[in-house]
Design an enzyme around this catalytic site. Structure first.
Site, mmCIF file in Angstrom:
data_model
loop_
_atom_site.group_PDB
_atom_site.id
_atom_site.type_symbol
_atom_site.label_atom_id
_atom_site.label_comp_id
_atom_site.label_asym_id
_atom_site.label_seq_id
_atom_site.Cartn_x
_atom_site.Cartn_y
_atom_site.Cartn_z
ATOM 1 N N THR A 34 0.830 -1.204 0.000
ATOM 2 C CA THR A 34 0.000 0.000 0.000
ATOM 3 C C THR A 34 0.864 1.253 0.000
ATOM 4 O O THR A 34 0.409 2.315 -0.407
ATOM 5 C CB THR A 34 -0.904 0.023 1.252
ATOM 6 N N ASP A 35 2.121 1.135 0.443
ATOM 7 C CA ASP A 35 2.911 2.372 0.631
ATOM 8 C C ASP A 35 3.165 3.109 -0.680
ATOM 9 O O ASP A 35 2.962 4.317 -0.782
ATOM 10 C CB ASP A 35 4.207 2.126 1.433
ATOM 11 N N SER A 125 13.638 -5.882 6.660
ATOM 12 C CA SER A 125 14.166 -4.538 6.427
ATOM 13 C C SER A 125 15.594 -4.339 6.889
ATOM 14 O O SER A 125 15.926 -3.295 7.458
ATOM 15 C CB SER A 125 13.302 -3.484 7.112
ATOM 16 N N SER A 127 18.011 -3.727 4.973
ATOM 17 C CA SER A 127 18.616 -2.625 4.204
ATOM 18 C C SER A 127 18.193 -1.268 4.751
ATOM 19 O O SER A 127 19.023 -0.369 4.893
ATOM 20 C CB SER A 127 18.308 -2.749 2.713
ATOM 21 N N ASP A 171 9.520 1.034 5.031
ATOM 22 C CA ASP A 171 10.599 0.456 5.833
ATOM 23 C C ASP A 171 11.485 1.532 6.447
ATOM 24 O O ASP A 171 11.874 1.444 7.616
ATOM 25 C CB ASP A 171 11.443 -0.487 4.966
ATOM 26 N N TYR A 223 8.185 -7.557 -7.603
ATOM 27 C CA TYR A 223 7.821 -6.343 -6.854
ATOM 28 C C TYR A 223 7.618 -5.187 -7.832
ATOM 29 O O TYR A 223 6.603 -4.484 -7.792
ATOM 30 C CB TYR A 223 8.920 -6.008 -5.840
HETATM 31 C C1 GLA Z 1 9.028 -3.974 0.863
HETATM 32 C C2 GLA Z 1 9.234 -2.518 0.473
HETATM 33 C C3 GLA Z 1 8.193 -1.620 1.145
HETATM 34 C C4 GLA Z 1 6.776 -2.138 0.937
HETATM 35 C C5 GLA Z 1 6.698 -3.634 1.243
HETATM 36 C C6 GLA Z 1 5.364 -4.213 0.894
HETATM 37 O O1 GLA Z 1 9.282 -4.151 2.237
HETATM 38 O O2 GLA Z 1 10.516 -2.093 0.857
HETATM 39 O O3 GLA Z 1 8.329 -0.305 0.656
HETATM 40 O O4 GLA Z 1 6.327 -1.859 -0.362
HETATM 41 O O5 GLA Z 1 7.702 -4.377 0.566
HETATM 42 O O6 GLA Z 1 4.364 -3.694 1.704
#
Ligand code: GLA
Length: 381
Positions: A34-35, A125, A127, A171, A223
């Site tokens: 959703t971001d 996360s 990174s 993230d 992605y």
């Molecule tokens: C990864 C991306 C985020 C987000 C998620 C899915 O973690 O880094 O920005 O898009 O996938 O919600």
């Protein structure tokens, strides 16, 4: 972790660091993909973190050591004039230096040493944690003027434009802005945040995190493909982003889309935003136990409509639910990564055992399972 970073620094550079800066990994309670659609997310920070020990060095030169690498990486201002010149793990560090310089900051040269217990490639996360810890170190060493609320955007720029991963802002926001005991309700369009109390212990609950150990299958390309489909759909619908399609307007919007796959992707994003809002409403009202069905519905939507789960992940969710979890879902970008399950505190071992047994039945590499309480965001340590 702080001691390990300190030790790595002292043994690598034969001097003490000027300071140490930590930034955590995260799980996302709900709000996936959703971001980058300008929508809503609800992550919380993990107690696992990356620590950077650092000190200034003369001239525009950066030297980085990692516990995981035998040799340090050194780069100068020339290598951060354009994206992508430094590659591998050090790209996250160079990306932050690049993004700071692009934003007009006078970045001090520095020596850095990195230690981390955020697992790599597990969708927690690692990174963003590295970017945030390096950013905090450079800002403090250089006395740069960069308030916390502006840091996620800069770290995201490093990741998007320098490293080349087209992520949203969740993230970086989570690792920088989360608070202990709270989930971070973030509006990814305005970047407004609300810290939502998430007191698992008071409700006799726990969050189990299951690292699926599933190899990331085409995660980067898939992605980017999901993101492109969402952006095309918003274009077709004549809205700036899918955030602008309301739950009430969903049926009419779906009628205007060209194919079934696009309709499914859009349905995931629109219903997922709605689930985040409903989860936040429940948490605000103290209904932490009642969020379970929303988590599970989120998983079904990721599996059936957004098509980003894999067999290991689905197996973990099904086994956790069958063993009595109140809700369970994949967390993170997908194609591997982690599952989180909301469970009664006295059921954590039973649920973990059920997931492990289901994995063994399917012949999968055993998962790693741990419980997680919401931890603080980036901070000097
Ligand atoms: C990864 C991306 C985020 C987000 C998620 C899915 O973690 O880094 O920005 O898009 O996938 O919600």
């Amino acid at each position: 972790m702080a001691e390990r970073a300190e030790t790595a620094f002292r043994s690598g550079y034969a001097e003490p660091p000027a300071g140490r800066w930590a930034a955590p990994g995260r799980v996302n309670l709900i709000g996936e993909h959703t971001d980058y659609n300008d929508g809503y997310v609800l992550p919380f920070a993990l107690p696992l973190r990356t620590v950077v020990a650092a000190a200034r060095q003369d001239g525009p030169t950066w030297t980085v050591r990692s516990e995981l690498a035998d040799e340090p990486v050194t780069f100068t201002a020339d290598e951060v004039t354009g994206p992508g010149r430094v590659t591998g793990w050090a790209a996250y560090v160079a990306g932050v230096v690049w993004a700071l310089r692009e934003a007009g900051h006078d970045v001090p040269g520095a020596r850095l040493a990195i230690a981390s217990d955020v697992p790599l490639g597990a969708g927690l996360s690692s990174s963003a944690a590295l970017e945030a810890a390096v950013l905090a170190a450079l800002v403090d060493l250089g006395g740069l003027d960069l308030p916390a609320e502006d840091r996620p955007r800069l770290a995201k720029r490093a990741e998007n434009a320098y490293v080349g991963a087209p992520t949203g802002i969740m993230d970086q926001s989570a690792t920088i802005r989360c608070r202990a005991g709270h989930a971070l309700f973030l509006d990814c369009r305005t970047e407004a945040v609300e810290h939502i109390p998430f007191d698992l212990a008071a409700a006799s609950l726990a969050i189990l995190v299951v690292d699926s150990r599933a190899p990331h299958r085409h995660a980067d390309g898939e992605y980017a493909a999901r993101r492109a489909t969402c952006e095309r759909a918003a274009d077709t619908l004549g809205v700036p982003a899918l955030r602008d399609v309301s739950a009430d307007g969903l049926a009419a919007a779906l009628d205007r889309l060209p194919d079934d796959e696009t309709r499914r992707r859009v349905r995931h994003v629109v219903t997922e935003n709605q689930r985040v809002l409903e989860t936040v409403d429940l948490l605000r009202a103290g209904g932490i136990r009642e969020i379970g069905p929303l988590l599970t519905a989120s998983h079904a939507s990721m599996r059936d409509d957004f098509a980003i789960t894999v067999p290991e992940i689905d197996t973990a969710v099904e086994a956790a639910l069958a063993a009595g979890a109140l809700g369970a879902r994949m967390t993170g970008g997908g194609f591997g990564g982690c599952v989180l399950a909301l469970v009664d505190a006295d059921r954590t071992e039973a649920v973990a055992a059920a997931v492990t047994a289901a994995y063994s039945d399917r012949g999968f590499t055993p998962p790693t399972i741990f419980t997680a309480l919401p931890a603080p965001g980036a901070t000097p340590v």
